[in-house]
Design an enzyme around this catalytic site. Structure first.
Site, short mmCIF file in Angstrom:
data_model
loop_
_atom_site.label_atom_id
_atom_site.label_comp_id
_atom_site.label_asym_id
_atom_site.label_seq_id
_atom_site.Cartn_x
_atom_site.Cartn_y
_atom_site.Cartn_z
N ASN A 50 0.64 -1.07 -0.06
CA ASN A 50 -0.08 -0.02 -0.01
C ASN A 50 0.82 1.10 0.09
OD1 ASN A 50 -1.69 1.93 0.45
ND2 ASN A 50 -2.37 1.27 2.47
N LYS B 104 -0.05 4.29 -0.16
CA LYS B 104 -0.51 5.44 0.40
C LYS B 104 -0.37 6.81 -0.50
CE LYS B 104 -0.10 3.04 4.92
NZ LYS B 104 -0.12 3.16 6.16
N HIS C 61 -9.40 1.15 4.80
CA HIS C 61 -8.23 1.01 5.59
C HIS C 61 -8.21 1.93 6.82
CE1 HIS C 61 -4.07 2.40 6.61
NE2 HIS C 61 -3.51 1.19 6.06
N GLU D 257 -6.77 4.19 7.78
CA GLU D 257 -6.61 5.87 7.54
C GLU D 257 -7.74 6.68 6.88
OE1 GLU D 257 -2.87 5.40 5.52
OE2 GLU D 257 -1.93 4.68 7.36
N GLU E 156 -5.19 -5.15 10.38
CA GLU E 156 -4.01 -4.28 10.58
C GLU E 156 -4.47 -3.56 11.96
OE1 GLU E 156 -2.24 -2.88 6.64
OE2 GLU E 156 -3.80 -1.60 6.99
N GLY F 234 2.81 1.90 10.82
CA GLY F 234 3.73 3.02 10.47
C GLY F 234 4.37 3.48 12.09
N SER G 139 3.76 -2.43 10.10
CA SER G 139 5.24 -2.70 10.37
C SER G 139 5.79 -3.81 9.77
CB SER G 139 5.50 -2.16 11.94
OG SER G 139 5.26 -0.83 12.20
O1 LIG Z 1 -1.19 0.59 6.75
C1 LIG Z 1 -0.24 -0.43 6.50
C2 LIG Z 1 -0.64 -0.85 5.09
O2 LIG Z 1 -1.85 -0.88 4.58
C3 LIG Z 1 0.89 -0.40 7.00
O3 LIG Z 1 1.78 0.34 7.20
P1 LIG Z 1 3.14 0.11 7.71
O4 LIG Z 1 3.56 -1.21 6.95
O5 LIG Z 1 3.94 1.40 7.15
O6 LIG Z 1 3.40 -0.02 8.91
#
Ligand SMILES: O=C(CO)COP(=O)(O)O
Length: 255
Positions: free
Chosen positions: A14, A16, A101, A103, A173, A179, A219
Site C-alpha cells: 500500500n 498510500k 483502511h 486511515e 491491521e 507506521g 510494520s
Molecule cells: O497501513 C499499512 C498497510 O496498509 C501498514 O503500514 P506500515 O507497513 O507502514 O506500518
C-alpha cells in the site's frame, strides 16, 4: 488437499499518498525485474489512482506484479466531484482495491456501512476487495479487540451471501502497529487470525473460511516477514512503508 494448500499467499504493497507517477513507474519496473522467477505468491501494489494507468502500461498486461486501488466510490458514475469508480479503476488496469483502511476510517469518516457499499461496488466492477479491519490501541487496552473485529466484519459484510465473498481478502491491521515500528506479537497475530477464520466459518461456511486469505499488516519489514508467514492462518501481508523501496519489498515477497 490441506487448507493451507488452497490459499496462495498475497503480498500487497500500500503506497498510500507516496510517489509521483514518474517515481511509481520507475519503482514498478525495478520491482518487476527483482521479482522475476518468483513463484507461488501473488504480488500487488496499490499506488495512487493517478499512477494506475501509467504503471499498468509500464508493467504490461500479463505482469506478475498486479495493481490495486486504495479506495473506490460506491457507484459507477455521476456527479461526485473528486471520486473514482470501480469501472474506472478496472479500466485503469487494477485487479484489486483496498477498502476501509484505518486511515480512511480515521481521516475520511469511513464506517462499516460505507465499507460494505464499497465492497459491493468492487465486486460489481470485477475487482478483488481487500477489506481492512483492526483495533486501536485503546480498544485493545480495554479488551475490546474481538468485539471490534466481530463488529467490523459483521457490519461491513452485512447483506453479502456466500457467493459474493469468494474473492474477498481480509487484512488485519492493528491500528497501533501501522507506521509505528510495533508489530503485533506472534501470539496476538495467531489469536486474531484464528478468530477471524472461525468467524467467517460461523457466519458463512467452512469452505469459504478455508479459502479466504487473511493478511497481516502493520510494520511488516524484511526482518519480520518470515516469522509472520510461519504463523498459522497468516496468508500474506499488507505492507506500507517497506513496500515503497523495491529492494525491501522484493525481500518481503521472497519471504
Ligand atoms: O497501513 C499499512 C498497510 O496498509 C501498514 O503500514 P506500515 O507497513 O507502514 O506500518
Amino acid at each position: 488437499m490441506t487448507e493451507i494448500a488452497i490459499r496462495k499467499p498475497l503480498i500487497a504493497g500500500n503506497w498510500k499518498m507516496y510517489k509521483t507517477g514518474t517515481q511509481a513507474v520507475a519503482a514498478a519496473k525495478q520491482l518487476a525485474d527483482l521479482t522475476q522467477g518468483v513463484t507461488g505468491v501473488d504480488i500487488m501494489i496499490a499506488p495512487t489512482a493517478l499512477s494506475l494507468p501509467l504503471m499498468a502500461a509500464a508493467l504490461g498486461k500479463d505482469a506478475q506484479v498486479r495493481l490495486g486501488a486504495q479506495n473506490i466510490y460506491p457507484g459507477t458514475e455521476g456527479a461526485f466531484t473528486g471520486e473514482v469508480s470501480g469501472p474506472m479503476i478496472k479500466d485503469a488496469g487494477a485487479d484489486y482495491v483496498i477498502i476501509g483502511h484505518s486511515e480512511r476510517r480515521q481521516y475520511f469518516g469511513e464506517t462499516d456501512e460505507t465499507v460494505g457499499s464499497k465492497i459491493r461496488a468492487a465486486l460489481d466492477a470485477g475487482l478483488i476487495p481487500v477489506m481492512c479491519i483492526g483495533e486501536t490501541e485503546s480498544q485493545r487496552d480495554a479488551d475490546k479487540t474481538f468485539f471490534i473485529l466481530d463488529k467490523q466484519v459483521s457490519d461491513g459484510l452485512k447483506g453479502f451471501d456466500l457467493g459474493d465473498l469468494n474473492s474477498l481478502v481480509l487484512a488485519y491491521e492493528p491500528v497501533w502497529a501501522i507506521g509505528t515500528g510495533k508489530t503485533a506479537g506472534p501470539e496476538q497475530v495467531k489469536e486474531v487470525h484464528g478468530f477471524l477464520r472461525h468467524l467467517i466459518k460461523e457466519k458463512y461456511a467452512e469452505g469459504l473460511a478455508a479459502k479466504m486469505r487473511i493478511l497481516y499488516g502493520g510494520s511488516v519489514k524484511p526482518g519480520n516477514i518470515k516469522d509472520l508467514m510461519h504463523i498459522e492462518d497468516v496468508d500474506g501481508a499488507l505492507v506500507g512503508g517497506a513496500s515503497l523501496n523495491p529492494a525491501d519489498f522484493n525481500k518481503i515477497i521472497r519471504f
